[in-house]
Design an enzyme around this catalytic site. Structure first.
Site, PDB file in Angstrom:
ATOM      1  CG  LEU A   4      35.602  61.709  84.636  1.00  0.00           C
ATOM      2  CD1 LEU A   4      34.973  61.693  83.250  1.00  0.00           C
ATOM      3  CD2 LEU A   4      36.063  63.114  84.993  1.00  0.00           C
ATOM      4  CB  SER A  25      25.684  51.050  93.022  1.00  0.00           C
ATOM      5  OG  SER A  25      24.672  51.739  92.348  1.00  0.00           O
ATOM      6  N   GLY A  27      29.272  50.713  88.392  1.00  0.00           N
ATOM      7  CA  GLY A  27      30.485  50.861  87.601  1.00  0.00           C
ATOM      8  C   GLY A  27      31.246  52.129  87.921  1.00  0.00           C
ATOM      9  CB  VAL A  75      32.651  57.254  84.852  1.00  0.00           C
ATOM     10  CG1 VAL A  75      32.816  58.086  83.583  1.00  0.00           C
ATOM     11  CG2 VAL A  75      31.307  56.525  84.835  1.00  0.00           C
ATOM     12  CE  LYS A  85      28.503  54.837  83.335  1.00  0.00           C
ATOM     13  NZ  LYS A  85      27.019  54.948  83.455  1.00  0.00           N
ATOM     14  CG  ASP A 113      19.399  58.235  87.368  1.00  0.00           C
ATOM     15  OD1 ASP A 113      18.874  58.911  88.280  1.00  0.00           O
ATOM     16  OD2 ASP A 113      20.538  57.741  87.452  1.00  0.00           O
TER      17      ASP A 113
END
Ligand code: ADP
Ligand code: MG
Length: 353
Positions: free
Chosen positions: A28, A32, A34, A36, A56, A168
């Site tokens: 998905l 940077s 990891g 998913v 993840k 974020d």
């Protein structure tokens, strides 16, 4: 003490998972820090698209993300995607990785939905259950955008009341939960828990410049420059009050509001251009409006019209979120009590009569 015992018992009886229990499906995302995937349990693999879980696989920063998700689970579960479990997976070839598991909430992020030409109508039945009796037009669009903003601010208020700043917030990190029919926040990979004291900004960590507030580095004086592990810094609620780090998220949420109101600001390049213009106006939205409105495209003018509905309450809310000084930005809780959302309550009441 009771809370501690409850948390302990809750963890003890919650299902745990390990690598062999899981079957990985479609990828998905790839960040940077990891990757998913959709995933399902090996015991009952799902036929469609790859499973009802999300996995993840993260680098060392995964530890902080597990901490944040555990805290959210207990303190404000509805704010974020439903977290199931996190563990450290050590393999002989790949070294150590953190594996984090959530329930698969749904196929679409707010970014996906906003890309549709049909936005916000494509969200209408998803969140309101049925199509409204209003004709298509500004009023109806505004009603849908209001509902999305209320859900986003509600989720943010939950996080902030828990002492967590997300850092974020962007449409890509807001997911529509098909099960509960609300928008939830995902990706606590950059979050900071300031009350308990987990505050970790890797030196190389870059905040997403498209949505970041001008202060860039919240609580920068307390942030260690290059820690090798999550660093605990004891920050009191007093410091929280002084620095108002939660207002960083409010700025980002304000930019999402802006993009929902102005279709022409939904692309990356137009948002970057907007940011440049706003900076030139010293982050004064009213000044930006003054400079752009006279030569605005019909599309841009329509956005102003939408925000001007009901004596400009929408514009008022937007300008209280997108401000240069963090302390002048409205909090999530105060925003929820803003007249922009009253209006909808009144209308809902009048429909019921
Ligand atoms: P990163 O941005 O670090 O790659 P995210 O946590 O934002 O990781 O996840 C990447 C993408 O995976 C999201 O944009 C979303 O499309 C999808 N995703 C993440 N969590 C979920 C979830 N619980 N349910 C459905 N999709 C998810
Ligand atoms: Mg993300």
């Amino acid at each position: 003490f009771d809370m501690f015992v409850l948390a302990f018992v809750e963890r003890l009886f919650r299902p745990t998972y390990k690598k062999d229990d899981l079957v990985l499906g479609k990828k998905l995302g790839e960040g940077s820090f990891g990757s998913v995937y959709r995933a399902s349990l090996a015991k009952k693999p799902s036929s469609k698209d790859g499973g009802d879980l999300v996995l993840k696989r993260a680098s060392e920063y995964g530890a902080v993300e597990i901490w944040m998700n555990e805290r959210v689970r207990r303190a404000c579960a509805n704010s974020c995607a439903d977290f199931l479990y996190g563990f450290l997976e050590t393999s002989s070839t790949k070294g150590s990785e953190y594996w984090l598991l959530w329930r698969f909430e749904g196929k679409a992020t707010l970014a996906d939905l906003m890309q549709s030409k049909d936005f916000p109508y494509n969200v209408e039945t998803m969140i309101l259950g049925k199509v409204q009796d209003l004709p298509k037009g500004l009023e109806r669009e505004n009603r849908i955008i209001q509902t999305i903003m209320r859900q986003l601010l509600f989720a943010l208020d939950g996080l902030h009341s828990t002492g967590i700043v997300h850092r974020d917030i962007k449409p890509q990190n807001v997911i529509f939960s098909e099960g509960s029919r609300i928008f939830k926040i995902i990706d606590l990979g950059a979050a900071a828990d300031l009350r308990v004291g987990i505050n970790y900004i890797p030196k190389e960590f870059l905040l997403d410049p498209r949505y970041a507030a001008p202060e860039q580095y919240i609580m920068s004086t307390q942030t260690p420059s290059a820690p090798s592990a999550p660093v605990a810094t004891a920050l009191s609620p007093v410091l929280w009050q002084l620095n108002l780090p939660d207002r960083f998220d409010i700025y980002s949420a304000g930019l999402i509001f802006l993009q929902m109101a102005f279709p022409s600001l939904r692309t990356d390049s137009s948002l970057i251009q907007f940011n440049r213009q706003l900076k030139r106006c010293d982050y004064d939205l009213a000044a930006w409006r003054k400079s752009t409105e006279p030569r605005a495209s019909p599309d841009l003018r329509r956005g102003f019209e939408l925000l001007d509905l009901d004596d400009g309450v929408g514009w008022e809310l937007l300008t209280s979120m997108v401000r240069y000084k963090a302390r002048q930005r409205i909090s999530a809780k105060a925003a929820l009590a803003h007249p922009y959302f009253d209006r909808e309550g009144l209308l809902a009441l009048s429909f019921m009569q």
